[in-house]
Motif scaffolding. Structure first.
Motif, PDB file in Angstrom:
ATOM      1  N   GLY A 101      23.103  -0.965   6.807  1.00  0.00           N
ATOM      2  CA  GLY A 101      23.068  -2.070   5.848  1.00  0.00           C
ATOM      3  C   GLY A 101      23.814  -1.781   4.558  1.00  0.00           C
ATOM      4  N   ASN A 102      23.881  -2.811   3.721  1.00  0.00           N
ATOM      5  CA  ASN A 102      24.637  -2.718   2.463  1.00  0.00           C
ATOM      6  C   ASN A 102      23.775  -3.119   1.279  1.00  0.00           C
ATOM      7  N   ILE A 103      24.045  -2.447   0.162  1.00  0.00           N
ATOM      8  CA  ILE A 103      23.315  -2.753  -1.069  1.00  0.00           C
ATOM      9  C   ILE A 103      24.337  -2.999  -2.168  1.00  0.00           C
ATOM     10  N   SER A 104      24.039  -3.963  -3.007  1.00  0.00           N
ATOM     11  CA  SER A 104      24.900  -4.213  -4.166  1.00  0.00           C
ATOM     12  C   SER A 104      24.013  -4.516  -5.371  1.00  0.00           C
ATOM     13  N   VAL A 105      24.284  -3.815  -6.455  1.00  0.00           N
ATOM     14  CA  VAL A 105      23.521  -4.037  -7.687  1.00  0.00           C
ATOM     15  C   VAL A 105      24.477  -4.643  -8.712  1.00  0.00           C
ATOM     16  N   LEU A 106      24.347  -5.919  -8.933  1.00  0.00           N
ATOM     17  CA  LEU A 106      25.262  -6.664  -9.806  1.00  0.00           C
ATOM     18  C   LEU A 106      26.723  -6.368  -9.420  1.00  0.00           C
ATOM     19  N   GLY A 107      26.952  -6.348  -8.121  1.00  0.00           N
ATOM     20  CA  GLY A 107      28.314  -6.133  -7.615  1.00  0.00           C
ATOM     21  C   GLY A 107      28.732  -4.679  -7.519  1.00  0.00           C
ATOM     22  N   ILE A 108      27.823  -3.750  -7.870  1.00  0.00           N
ATOM     23  CA  ILE A 108      28.172  -2.312  -7.825  1.00  0.00           C
ATOM     24  C   ILE A 108      27.445  -1.662  -6.653  1.00  0.00           C
ATOM     25  N   LYS A 109      28.167  -0.814  -5.939  1.00  0.00           N
ATOM     26  CA  LYS A 109      27.524  -0.096  -4.836  1.00  0.00           C
ATOM     27  C   LYS A 109      26.762   1.107  -5.379  1.00  0.00           C
ATOM     28  N   PRO A 110      25.573   1.378  -4.846  1.00  0.00           N
ATOM     29  CA  PRO A 110      24.829   2.546  -5.334  1.00  0.00           C
ATOM     30  C   PRO A 110      25.533   3.885  -5.081  1.00  0.00           C
ATOM     31  N   PRO A 119       0.828  -1.205   0.000  1.00  0.00           N
ATOM     32  CA  PRO A 119       0.000   0.000   0.000  1.00  0.00           C
ATOM     33  C   PRO A 119       0.868   1.264   0.000  1.00  0.00           C
ATOM     34  N   ASN A 120       0.245   2.415  -0.133  1.00  0.00           N
ATOM     35  CA  ASN A 120       0.987   3.674  -0.053  1.00  0.00           C
ATOM     36  C   ASN A 120       1.735   3.737   1.270  1.00  0.00           C
ATOM     37  N   GLY A 121       2.986   4.192   1.217  1.00  0.00           N
ATOM     38  CA  GLY A 121       3.777   4.319   2.439  1.00  0.00           C
ATOM     39  C   GLY A 121       4.406   3.004   2.866  1.00  0.00           C
ATOM     40  N   ALA A 122       4.307   1.982   2.022  1.00  0.00           N
ATOM     41  CA  ALA A 122       4.874   0.676   2.393  1.00  0.00           C
ATOM     42  C   ALA A 122       6.395   0.688   2.320  1.00  0.00           C
ATOM     43  N   GLY A 123       6.945   1.619   1.532  1.00  0.00           N
ATOM     44  CA  GLY A 123       8.406   1.705   1.402  1.00  0.00           C
ATOM     45  C   GLY A 123       8.919   1.269   0.038  1.00  0.00           C
ATOM     46  N   LYS A 124       8.019   1.122  -0.927  1.00  0.00           N
ATOM     47  CA  LYS A 124       8.432   0.647  -2.262  1.00  0.00           C
ATOM     48  C   LYS A 124       9.368   1.653  -2.934  1.00  0.00           C
ATOM     49  N   THR A 125       8.940   2.924  -2.956  1.00  0.00           N
ATOM     50  CA  THR A 125       9.763   3.947  -3.616  1.00  0.00           C
ATOM     51  C   THR A 125      11.078   4.142  -2.864  1.00  0.00           C
ATOM     52  N   THR A 126      11.021   4.099  -1.550  1.00  0.00           N
ATOM     53  CA  THR A 126      12.259   4.233  -0.768  1.00  0.00           C
ATOM     54  C   THR A 126      13.223   3.105  -1.133  1.00  0.00           C
ATOM     55  N   LEU A 127      12.673   1.892  -1.274  1.00  0.00           N
ATOM     56  CA  LEU A 127      13.522   0.752  -1.620  1.00  0.00           C
ATOM     57  C   LEU A 127      14.163   0.958  -2.999  1.00  0.00           C
ATOM     58  N   MET A 128      13.377   1.469  -3.937  1.00  0.00           N
ATOM     59  CA  MET A 128      13.917   1.721  -5.282  1.00  0.00           C
ATOM     60  C   MET A 128      14.967   2.835  -5.240  1.00  0.00           C
ATOM     61  N   ASN A 129      14.681   3.872  -4.466  1.00  0.00           N
ATOM     62  CA  ASN A 129      15.656   4.968  -4.338  1.00  0.00           C
ATOM     63  C   ASN A 129      16.948   4.493  -3.674  1.00  0.00           C
ATOM     64  N   LEU A 130      16.816   3.548  -2.753  1.00  0.00           N
ATOM     65  CA  LEU A 130      18.009   2.992  -2.105  1.00  0.00           C
ATOM     66  C   LEU A 130      18.829   2.180  -3.113  1.00  0.00           C
ATOM     67  N   ILE A 131      18.137   1.385  -3.903  1.00  0.00           N
ATOM     68  CA  ILE A 131      18.838   0.542  -4.890  1.00  0.00           C
ATOM     69  C   ILE A 131      19.582   1.416  -5.906  1.00  0.00           C
ATOM     70  N   THR A 132      19.001   2.579  -6.207  1.00  0.00           N
ATOM     71  CA  THR A 132      19.618   3.434  -7.235  1.00  0.00           C
ATOM     72  C   THR A 132      20.462   4.566  -6.645  1.00  0.00           C
ATOM     73  N   GLY A 133      20.629   4.557  -5.339  1.00  0.00           N
ATOM     74  CA  GLY A 133      21.515   5.543  -4.705  1.00  0.00           C
ATOM     75  C   GLY A 133      20.946   6.937  -4.589  1.00  0.00           C
ATOM     76  N   LEU A 134      19.659   7.113  -4.874  1.00  0.00           N
ATOM     77  CA  LEU A 134      19.073   8.450  -4.704  1.00  0.00           C
ATOM     78  C   LEU A 134      18.894   8.780  -3.229  1.00  0.00           C
ATOM     79  N   VAL A 135      18.766   7.755  -2.405  1.00  0.00           N
ATOM     80  CA  VAL A 135      18.884   7.947  -0.958  1.00  0.00           C
ATOM     81  C   VAL A 135      19.882   6.915  -0.438  1.00  0.00           C
ATOM     82  N   HIS A 136      20.469   7.234   0.699  1.00  0.00           N
ATOM     83  CA  HIS A 136      21.491   6.344   1.254  1.00  0.00           C
ATOM     84  C   HIS A 136      20.913   5.596   2.450  1.00  0.00           C
ATOM     85  N   PRO A 137      21.334   4.351   2.621  1.00  0.00           N
ATOM     86  CA  PRO A 137      20.788   3.598   3.762  1.00  0.00           C
ATOM     87  C   PRO A 137      21.318   4.137   5.093  1.00  0.00           C
ATOM     88  N   SER A 138      20.445   4.138   6.092  1.00  0.00           N
ATOM     89  CA  SER A 138      20.917   4.489   7.436  1.00  0.00           C
ATOM     90  C   SER A 138      21.759   3.341   7.986  1.00  0.00           C
TER      91      SER A 138
END
Lengths: 318, 358
Positions: free
Chosen positions: A62-71, A41-60
């Motif tokens: 944890g670590n993210i890797s996109v095909l071995g690349i850091k956002p 639903p709205n506010g579930a965190g979907k857009t935040t998750l996408m923004n985290l994967i693409t580096g538009l926001v930074h995680p407070s």
């Protein structure tokens, strides 16, 4: 295609807070190539998750890797990733063509190649007639398409698309879904967020169900469904010539918790904790009792039902 | 790699130029920059007319310069008229205070070069104003004063606020910054591209203004006077002013780029920096050097006139410091700028899209 760790998008215990407001919390995912739908639903965190994967926001945390690349390495990441955001603002004064062309220029390509790719992707999203009009004058659907074109323009291995089907007419919608399917079949990642559950059901190889910033469930929808079969027995709809007999015989089995004759006649809805055993017994009944089975279909083996069971009656379009 | 960065910087600049030069919200930057040009132009038109007027008056009411200078405060109107003859303009009136009538008014004389107004009160000359017509010498001092006190401290300062703060903050407000952040470009490269776009815009706007101010100011003088001036010290002076203008954009631009990355509302930090730059004359030598205005003033070719209305206590507080040598001043500005841009690139790396809170 052989899968290696570098084929995956991984999030390891990722949290993001906006001050005291929770964006996403303790998200751990390992996404394989294919179409992955983020549902919630709205506010579930979907857009935040996408923004985290693409580096538009930074995680407070944890670590993210996109095909071995850091956002945090946009110069590497966006050679591989295309992101169509939900943000409906564009650089001022640009036409659709200039928007895509300028975007491609940042990759360091020669002007001729940028022009060729821009024309090709604009054609792909069906905007060739409007290519030289200012984006500011585009309709909502056209803006959605030009954003999609931006994400596709450099032929990325990972597509991240926030509500990509919003505002598209049925024909373009079908074409876009086919495009996602083609990308996924080529072994690429297509991560899509959507409110429209029947579309998610139709296109997804796997789903990530989110609620309140948490991942509630993830994986192939059938697997997710079977994981909750104890609390939520599977529903199977059978159309046959002897629904009463089928209901009574089915109810004799210990894994069947409910057998319901449907009012329209000729159909029975079975709720079972073990669908495989039920299907075997159904074969047996058909053979022994000479029952004519017209159709068997799982009634709640879809995103809609899983969403309903796991997240409940929160706001969502069906 | 350098080639790619250069391509990306140029691509950013191309996109930013339109916004920095033609933004509707940037109109006031042009007003700040070109207001002095209008004033100099008006002055250049008015000055020859005023000269003609005074010369005509001086013919009708002939007074020598020496006689004019001999009048001191405290003289009576009769003594003045006896010595200089009838003024070309006289105004005497009276008002009652308590049980006495007090006379007040003014007498005006001219020798054709200086317009002298003697203020009278209670039967005495209480103040003498001398308004000289412009000559090249005075014009240079006037330019230096307006350049240092208006153009550097206000016009370029706030112009840079308007242009550089908006490079990131403006796009955050427009919700269009994500366009850049989705490109395969290092954030440092994006920052550099935006900085150079802002720099190009401000340098073009403000150096054009500086050049036009000179043109407008010199316009009133004979062509031969202008040619002599340019051939002697004038040409070097103008180039120096153009250089100082560009360096001011370099320095202030970097400061306001960082402010745009750090603060949602740039007004408060800009006001604090303005205050810091304004109190520069009163700061100890070591602190003076942590400011742009110290180096910029050191590079200015002509000293500005001291503010005659400054209270004596303030004058005492001014900390005398030798101006920096040109090499030291230019190095100082460039080092300060470089340091600030390094900080800015760290901030750019941590930049996030969070439109809802902006």
């Amino acid at each position: 295609m052989k899968k290696t760790p570098d084929d995956r998008i991984t999030l390891d215990n990722v949290s993001r807070f906006y001050g005291e407001v929770l964006g996403v919390n303790r998200v751990t995912l390992s996404l394989e190539p294919g179409i992955t739908s983020l549902v919630g639903p709205n506010g579930a965190g979907k857009t935040t998750l996408m923004n985290l994967i693409t580096g538009l926001v930074h995680p407070s945390r944890g670590n993210i890797s996109v095909l071995g690349i850091k956002p945090s390495q946009p110069h590497r990441l966006f050679g591989t990733v295309g992101y169509a955001t939900q943000f409906d603002a564009f650089p001022k004064g640009l036409s659709g063509f200039q928007f895509i062309y300028s975007y491609l220029k940042f990759s360091g390509m020669a002007s001729a190649k940028c022009k060729r790719l821009a024309c090709s992707v604009i054609e792909q999203v069906g905007l060739e007639d409007a290519a030289h009009r200012k984006v500011a004058g585009y309709s909502k659907g056209m803006r959605q398409r030009i954003r999609l074109a931006q994400a596709l323009a450099h032929d990325p291995r990972v597509l991240v698309l926030d509500e990509p089907l919003n505002g598209l007419d049925p024909l373009v919608r079908a074409e876009t879904i086919a495009l996602f399917r083609r990308y996924a079949d080529e072994g690429r990642h297509v991560i899509v967020s959507s409110h429209v559950l029947h579309e998610v059901d139709m296109i997804s190889d796997q789903v990530v169900l989110m609620s309140g910033g948490y991942v509630v469930a993830e994986g192939q929808i059938q697997n997710v469904r079977s994981e909750i079969k104890q609390e939520r027995p599977m529903q199977v709809l059978i159309r046959c010539n002897q629904p009463g007999l089928l209901a009574s015989k089915a109810f004799e089995q210990d894994h069947v918790v409910e057998a319901q004759l449907l009012p329209e006649g000729g159909a029975v809805l079975i709720k079972t904790r073990d669908a495989d055993r039920f299907y075997r017994s159904l074969n047996h009944l058909a053979l022994v009792k000479g029952m004519q089975i017209d159709g068997v279909a799982p009634a709640d083996d879809n995103v809609n039902s899983v969403y309903e069971y796991l997240i409940g009656g929160e706001e969502v379009s069906r | 790699m350098t080639g790619l960065w250069l391509t990306q910087i140029l691509a950013v600049m191309r996109l930013e130029m339109k916004k920095t030069f033609f933004a509707k919200r940037g109109v006031w930057v042009y007003l700040l920059a070109f207001a002095p040009v209008v004033l100099y132009l008006v002055h250049s038109i008015n000055n020859p007319l005023e000269r003609q007027r005074l010369e005509k008056i001086a013919t009708d009411h002939r007074v020598s310069t020496q006689a004019l200078n001999s009048i001191k405060e405290g003289a009576t109107p009769d003594e003045v008229i006896e010595q200089l003859g009838e003024p070309y303009k006289k105004h005497i009136d009276s008002h009652r205070r308590g049980d006495r009538d007090y006379e007040y008014g003014s007498l005006r004389y001219t020798d054709g070069e200086v317009d002298v107004t003697m203020r009278l009160y209670d039967g005495r000359v209480v103040r003498i104003h001398r308004r000289r017509l412009d000559n090249l010498q005075r014009s240079q001092t006037m330019f230096a004063t307006s350049f240092q006190f208006y153009f550097l401290r206000l016009a370029i300062f706030f112009g840079c606020v308007g242009v550089f703060v908006n490079l990131f903050r403006g796009e955050m407000l427009d919700k269009s910054l994500h366009f850049y952040l989705l490109t395969p470009m290092r954030r440092e490269v994006l920052l550099t591209g935006k900085y150079f776009a802002g720099l190009l815009a401000t340098v073009v706007i403000f150096t054009s203004s500086t050049a036009l101010q000179w043109f407008a100011m010199l316009w009133q003088f004979d062509r031969s006077v202008i040619a002599d001036f340019l051939a002697s010290t004038g040409g070097a002076q103008i180039w120096a002013y153009l250089g100082v203008t560009a360096l001011a954009c370099v320095g202030y631009g970097s400061i306001f780029l960082v402010i745009g990355l750090l603060f949602k509302n740039p007004i408060v930090p800009a006001a604090i920096i303005l205050l810091w730059e304004s109190i520069n004359p009163f700061l100890p030598a070591a602190l003076k050097k942590i400011s742009m205005i110290f180096y910029l003033q050191s590079l200015s070719p002509v000293n500005a006139a001291r503010d005659g209305n400054m209270p004596p206590l303030f004058s005492l507080l001014i900390s005398p410091t030798d101006p920096a040598t040109p090499a030291y001043a230019i190095t100082g500005i460039l080092l300060l700028t470089l340091g600030i841009l390094v900080i800015a690139s760290f901030l750019a790396r941590r930049l996030e899209i969070n439109y809802s809170t902006d």
